[in-house]
Design an enzyme around this catalytic site. Structure first.
Site, PDB file in Angstrom:
ATOM      1  N   GLY A   1       0.815  -1.207   0.000  1.00 55.24           N
ATOM      2  CA  GLY A   1       0.000   0.000   0.000  1.00 55.24           C
ATOM      3  C   GLY A   1       0.847   1.255   0.000  1.00 55.24           C
ATOM      4  O   GLY A   1       1.916   1.322  -0.621  1.00 55.24           O
ATOM      5  N   GLY A   2       0.368   2.250   0.738  1.00 55.85           N
ATOM      6  CA  GLY A   2       1.082   3.528   0.794  1.00 55.85           C
ATOM      7  C   GLY A   2       2.493   3.401   1.317  1.00 55.85           C
ATOM      8  O   GLY A   2       3.370   4.192   0.957  1.00 55.85           O
TER       9      GLY A   2
ATOM     10  N   GLY B   1      21.903   8.537 -32.906  1.00 50.37           N
ATOM     11  CA  GLY B   1      21.511   9.217 -31.678  1.00 50.37           C
ATOM     12  C   GLY B   1      22.016   8.525 -30.436  1.00 50.37           C
ATOM     13  O   GLY B   1      22.240   9.162 -29.397  1.00 50.37           O
ATOM     14  N   ALA B   2      22.226   7.205 -30.520  1.00 48.80           N
ATOM     15  CA  ALA B   2      22.743   6.470 -29.369  1.00 48.80           C
ATOM     16  C   ALA B   2      24.197   6.855 -29.075  1.00 48.80           C
ATOM     17  O   ALA B   2      24.636   6.781 -27.924  1.00 48.80           O
ATOM     18  CB  ALA B   2      22.625   4.971 -29.603  1.00 48.80           C
TER      19      ALA B   2
END
Length: 523
Positions: free
Chosen positions: A180-181, A413-414
């Site tokens: 949970g939280g 781009g790599a």
């Protein structure tokens, strides 16, 4: 002390006896029966974990007498040892840390108002003293009887996690349930170490069954393999609690205590030798893979490399090592997995690591063998553009020393995303096997020489001839060297010496950036 004795009649001996009894009760946690149950599950108690982590006799406990003030649902007058969490400060290898360790033997380690306040107090102390914060999680969740007060405690914890971020290292150990939280506090820290006895998830199997109809076990949903291999939430998997504390100690040994310090320096080598075995790492066949770990092991001191996220996005490797005593963060493509391509997960994994290293003054060493970003419809739909942009952003924003070594492929781009010169790399060296180009020779030849290939009598032979011509011309480090995009072309055997000298020369680096609140990293 006789019941008829009033406090005003108590002697110092009486008061000391009372104090000792109260401390004994607090140290007894939830009682022997619950301690035995904890041990039967292969887990240490909260106090045993503290002892395993800290140097002997260095722990100074704080707020041991803290108690909740809830009066609802049977809580009135109910004493909970240390309110379910052990807090204080101590030393790891002689360096101070602050910590909190949840006690599952006391009401399941459930977090209420005071419980969380104790944790927050340690976080505040970490901030004041510039010392790392370690949170050992083992809790059934929020103390439901306290209602909104318990929820408020979580909120204060999250807020202070954010205040500490980038100021002191934060490490979470997940040694039991974390649901949970409660799972968001570890998620806001820098590193998560999860044991094989622990589970971590937002919604449990029963809720998922009710809402979606899916059948899943707690281990399948939130076990360490699930949270490492699939989600990438966990950074290290530990066999048990002792292994988890050992990983934590090793991790802290590489890190500074805070963002105002440099990482600790280990033993220095008087002479830096040449490792001829590195000259044989790269296969002659450019299509053949090799294990990047073989390179990393030869350039870091004593082959001592602490890999982070080892089983997540294995096409890229990140972790900590030392080169001639200096801590470095290493980012390296792994040709053995997806040919070392950058995909969504690899981009996220490396970007976060780069930003951590930059926040804590840890130089970045990038080992490059990347054929490009991963092609595919799912990658595009998943947002490879924005995820890949995170790497460009992280490297560009980093002001620590940045050293890149290009081993083999470095395309398109790599090439930039793996910290090319244009992204602010301070030193770029290439092995003679480096291929620095817009794309691989096969793809480039098909585009550039499309007409010549189509007109040829033997198209396959012509295509191979033109591929070879393109590779001879562009797929080398020498044009990049001519343009000063590569500072030096070195024999692989010289790599460690090159890195060590570069790190020494960049130790006083200063990089002034425009004044602003913060940049906006792509989502």
């Amino acid at each position: 002390m006789p019941e008829s004795t009033t406090r005003s009649q108590m002697t110092m001996a009486d008061r000391i006896k009372e104090l000792r009894e109260k401390k004994k009760a607090i140290r007894g946690m939830g009682g022997q029966k619950r301690i035995d149950k904890q041990h039967s599950q292969g887990k240490l108690t909260a106090r045993e974990r503290v002892d395993a982590l800290l140097d002997q006799d260095s722990f100074q406990e704080q707020n041991a007498f803290a108690q909740h003030r809830c009066t609802h649902f049977g809580m009135e007058g109910k004493e909970i040892s240390a309110d379910g969490v052990i807090t204080g400060c101590g030393a790891v290898d002689g360096r101070q840390i602050h910590l909190a360790s949840q006690d599952f033997t006391s009401v399941g380690g459930a977090a209420g108002e005071i419980h969380s306040e104790k944790v927050v107090n340690m976080m505040k102390a970490s901030l004041k003293t510039g010392s790392p914060f370690v949170f050992i999680n083992d809790s059934g969740g929020a103390r439901i009887q306290e209602g909104i007060d318990a929820l408020s405690g979580y909120g204060r914890t999250f807020y202070h996690n954010t205040l500490l971020s980038g100021v002191v290292p934060q490490v979470s150990l997940i040694c039991g349930p974390c649901a949970g939280g409660a799972a968001y506090a570890p998620a806001l820290t820098d590193f998560i170490i999860q044991t094989r006895q622990a589970q971590m998830f937002i919604t449990g199997p029963s809720v998922i069954k009710q809402v979606t109809g899916e059948d899943v076990t707690a281990e399948q949903l939130g076990g360490p393999e699930a949270q490492m291999n699939y989600s990438g939430v966990v950074h290290f998997i530990a066999d048990d609690d002792n292994h988890a504390t050992a990983i934590c100690k090793k991790l802290l040994s590489f890190l500074p205590s805070n963002n105002m310090e440099d990482p600790p320096i280990g033993p220095r080598e008087e002479t830096m030798g040449i490792d001829e075995s590195l000259n044989a790492v790269i296969p002659d066949n450019p299509r053949q893979g090799y294990n990047m770990h073989d390179v990393i092991g030869k350039v870091v001191d004593n082959a001592d490399f602490l890999e982070v996220h080892a089983s997540f996005a294995q096409n890229i490797i990140v972790g900590f090592g030392r080169i001639n005593g200096r801590t470095v963060g290493i980012i390296a493509n792994q040709p053995m997995v997806k040919a070392g391509c950058l995909d969504i997960d690899a981009s996220d994994k490396s970007s976060r690591f780069i930003r951590f290293c930059n926040a804590f003054n840890i130089p970045l060493v990038t080992l490059v063998d990347v054929p490009g970003f991963m092609p595919g419809v799912q990658q595009e739909y998943g947002g490879i553009i924005r995820h890949g942009a995170k790497m460009l952003f992280a490297y560009s924003a980093a002001t620590v020393p940045k050293i890149s070594i290009m081993l083999r492929k470095s395309y398109g781009g790599a090439y930039l995303a793996m910290c090319g010169k244009q992204l602010g790399a301070d030193r770029v060296a290439a092995w003679p096997t480096a291929e620095i180009a817009v794309m691989g020779a096969e793809g480039a030849a098909s585009v550039v020489f499309r007409k010549e290939i189509a007109a040829a009598e033997d198209q396959n032979a012509k295509r191979q001839e033109l591929i070879d011509a393109y590779r001879d011309k562009f797929s080398t480090p020498y044009i990049a060297g001519a343009r000063q995009f590569v500072d030096d072309i070195i024999e692989p055997a010289e790599t460690k010496r090159y890195l060590a000298m570069a790190l020494d020369s960049l130790a006083t680096k200063r990089d002034v950036r425009p004044e602003k609140k913060h940049g906006l990293i792509p989502l």
